[in-house]
Design an enzyme around this catalytic site. Structure first.
Site, mmCIF file in Angstrom:
data_model
loop_
_atom_site.group_PDB
_atom_site.id
_atom_site.type_symbol
_atom_site.label_atom_id
_atom_site.label_comp_id
_atom_site.label_asym_id
_atom_site.label_seq_id
_atom_site.Cartn_x
_atom_site.Cartn_y
_atom_site.Cartn_z
ATOM 1 N N ARG A 178 0.826 -1.221 0.000
ATOM 2 C CA ARG A 178 0.000 0.000 0.000
ATOM 3 C C ARG A 178 0.859 1.271 0.000
ATOM 4 O O ARG A 178 0.511 2.267 0.615
ATOM 5 C CB ARG A 178 -0.965 0.022 1.203
ATOM 6 N N SER A 256 -10.898 0.434 2.984
ATOM 7 C CA SER A 256 -10.117 0.016 4.156
ATOM 8 C C SER A 256 -9.376 1.221 4.712
ATOM 9 O O SER A 256 -8.564 1.834 4.018
ATOM 10 C CB SER A 256 -9.126 -1.078 3.763
ATOM 11 N N GLU A 352 -4.487 4.252 6.019
ATOM 12 C CA GLU A 352 -4.267 4.190 4.578
ATOM 13 C C GLU A 352 -4.509 5.516 3.883
ATOM 14 O O GLU A 352 -3.723 5.933 3.032
ATOM 15 C CB GLU A 352 -5.141 3.107 3.935
#
Length: 357
Positions: A178, A256, A352
Site C-alpha cells: 500500500r 479500508s 491508509e
C-alpha cells in the site's frame, strides 16, 4: 510535432465544492482545476516554477484522482488539480503479454471491465476498487491475492519539480505494501498521466484468497479441477465486495481505513499464544501480516460509532460517515481505534488514506 511541443495554457483554478469529490463525503472547498489535456502540462510546470521562485503566491499543488483514499479538511491549504485525462488502448503486444495503456483519469473498475471485454485478463481480482487508474499505482492497490505491481509494465508521469516527463518501470516506483514512490515523495511532485499493464496471454487464475476459493460461483469449477474463467473471478470479486463493503455512493467511506500491520515473527507467535484465533499470514521476508479488521473487531469497534462516524457493522476495517462528518471527526475516531488496538494487542495501526489539510 509532438503533443508536448504544442504547449497549451495551464489549467485555470477556481474555488469549487469538493463534497462530491471525496468518497467519505466530507464538506470542503478549495481552488480546483481540471487537467483534461496533457498538452497543458508544460505550461503548468512553468507556472509552478515561477511560483517557487517567488513570481506567484499561489498555494502548492495536490493531485486528485477519484478521492477514494482521502480525508480532506474543510478548507485545505493546497490547490487541487483534478486529473480528467481519458483513453484506453492496446499499446503493444508481445509473445507473452498484451501491454494495455490507460489514461490516469479513467475509472479503475471501468478499465478492468473494459480489459476483460477485450479478452485481456489479469486484473479481475482488483475489480470494483474505487478510484482512478492514475491513483492505483500511488497506493499500489491490492485485493484477493493480487497487487497492482504484479501486473504493472510502466508508469508515465511528470516530475513537476523538474518539469519533465518520465517513464518509470516497476523497480523504479518503490512499491511496497500500500505504498509507492509517488505516495512518499511529496504530495504534488508526481503527476501520473498514463499507466501501462502487462496482461498475460498464458493466464492462470489467482485463487489464493479464501473468500474466492470458497465462493459458490467458483467452488464448482475448483472442485471439478476446472479453471474458472476471468469473468467468473471478476463476478465473484464484485459479489464479495458488494456483500462485505458499503457503496460510497450510498454511505460515505474510504474503503479500508487501516493497513494490515506487519510484525516480527516473535511478536506474532506471542500474540497467537494469547489469541489463538488471530488471523496471521506469514510473509516472504519472515515477518507476519495481521488482519487489521480482526484486531479492530476484537477491540470492540465493529459497528461502533463515535459521533457522526463509525466502523462499519459488516467490515470493521471500513470507517463510514453516517452523515454530517468533518475531517476532525474521522481523525478522532481513527485515533480512538488505534489506541484501543494498541492497548489490547501492542500493535500499531497505520492509516491508509492521505490527509489533505
Amino acid at each position: 510535432m509532438s503533443l508536448h511541443a504544442m504547449s497549451a495554457l495551464p489549467p485555470v483554478f477556481s474555488e469549487q465544492d469538493l463534497h462530491a469529490c471525496n468518497t467519505l463525503g466530507l464538506p470542503a472547498r478549495a481552488a480546483v482545476a481540471a487537467l483534461e489535456d496533457e498538452a497543458a502540462i508544460p505550461a503548468l510546470c512553468a507556472a509552478l516554477a515561477a511560483g517557487q521562485k517567488g513570481g506567484d503566491a499561489a498555494a502548492p499543488l495536490f493531485i486528485l484522482g477519484g478521492g477514494s483514499n482521502l480525508v480532506i479538511a474543510a478548507r485545505p491549504r493546497r490547490r487541487i488539480l483534478r486529473v480528467a485525462l481519458r483513453g484506453i488502448r492496446l499499446w503493444r503486444e508481445t509473445a507473452d503479454h498484451w501491454i494495455v495503456e490507460a489514461a490516469a483519469g479513467e475509472s479503475w473498475h471501468g478499465f478492468v471491465e473494459h480489459c476483460l471485454a477485450q479478452g485481456w485478463p489479469g486484473l479481475e481480482n482488483l475489480a470494483l476498487i474505487p478510484g482512478t487508474v492514475g491513483a492505483a499505482p500511488v497506493q499500489n492497490i491490492g485485493a484477493y491475492g493480487l497487487e497492482l505491481d504484479q501486473r504493472l509494465h510502466s508508469v508515465v508521469a511528470w516530475d513537476l519539480r523538474a518539469g519533465r516527463e518520465c517513464t518509470l518501470r516497476p523497480a523504479a516506483c518503490g512499491f511496497s505494501y500500500r505504498d509507492s514512490l509517488f505516495k512518499r515523495d511529496g504530495a504534488g511532485r508526481w503527476l501520473i498521466v498514463r499507466v501501462r499493464f502487462a496482461l498475460p496471454k498464458a493466464w492462470t487464475p489467482r485463487l489464493d484468497y479464501p473468500d474466492l476459493r470458497d465462493h459458490p460461483g467458483l467452488r464448482e469449477s475448483i472442485d471439478a479441477h476446472k479453471k474458472p474463467s476471468p469473468r467468473q473471478i471478476f463476478d465473484a470479486v464484485c459479489e464479495i465486495r458488494r456483500r462485505k463493503l458499503p457503496d460510497p455512493a450510498v454511505q460515505g467511506n474510504a474503503g479500508s481505513f487501516f493497513k494490515n500491520p506487519v510484525v516480527g515473527a516473535a511478536q506474532a507467535a506471542d500474540l497467537e499464544r494469547l489469541f489463538p484465533a488471530l488471523r496471521a499470514y506469514p510473509q516472504a521476508d519472515g515477518r507476519v501480516k495481521l488482519a487489521a479488521g480482526w484486531l479492530i473487531e476484537q477491540a470492540g469497534w465493529k459497528g461502533r460509532r463515535l459521533g457522526p462516524v463509525g466502523m462499519h457493522e459488516r467490515q470493521a476495517l471500513v470507517l463510514v460517515n453516517h452523515g454530517g462528518a468533518q475531517a476532525a471527526d474521522v481523525l478522532a475516531l481513527a485515533d480512538a481505534v488505534r489506541a484501543d488496538v494498541h492497548q489490547k494487542f501492542g500493535v500499531d495501526l497505520e492509516r491508509e488514506p492521505v490527509i489533505l489539510d
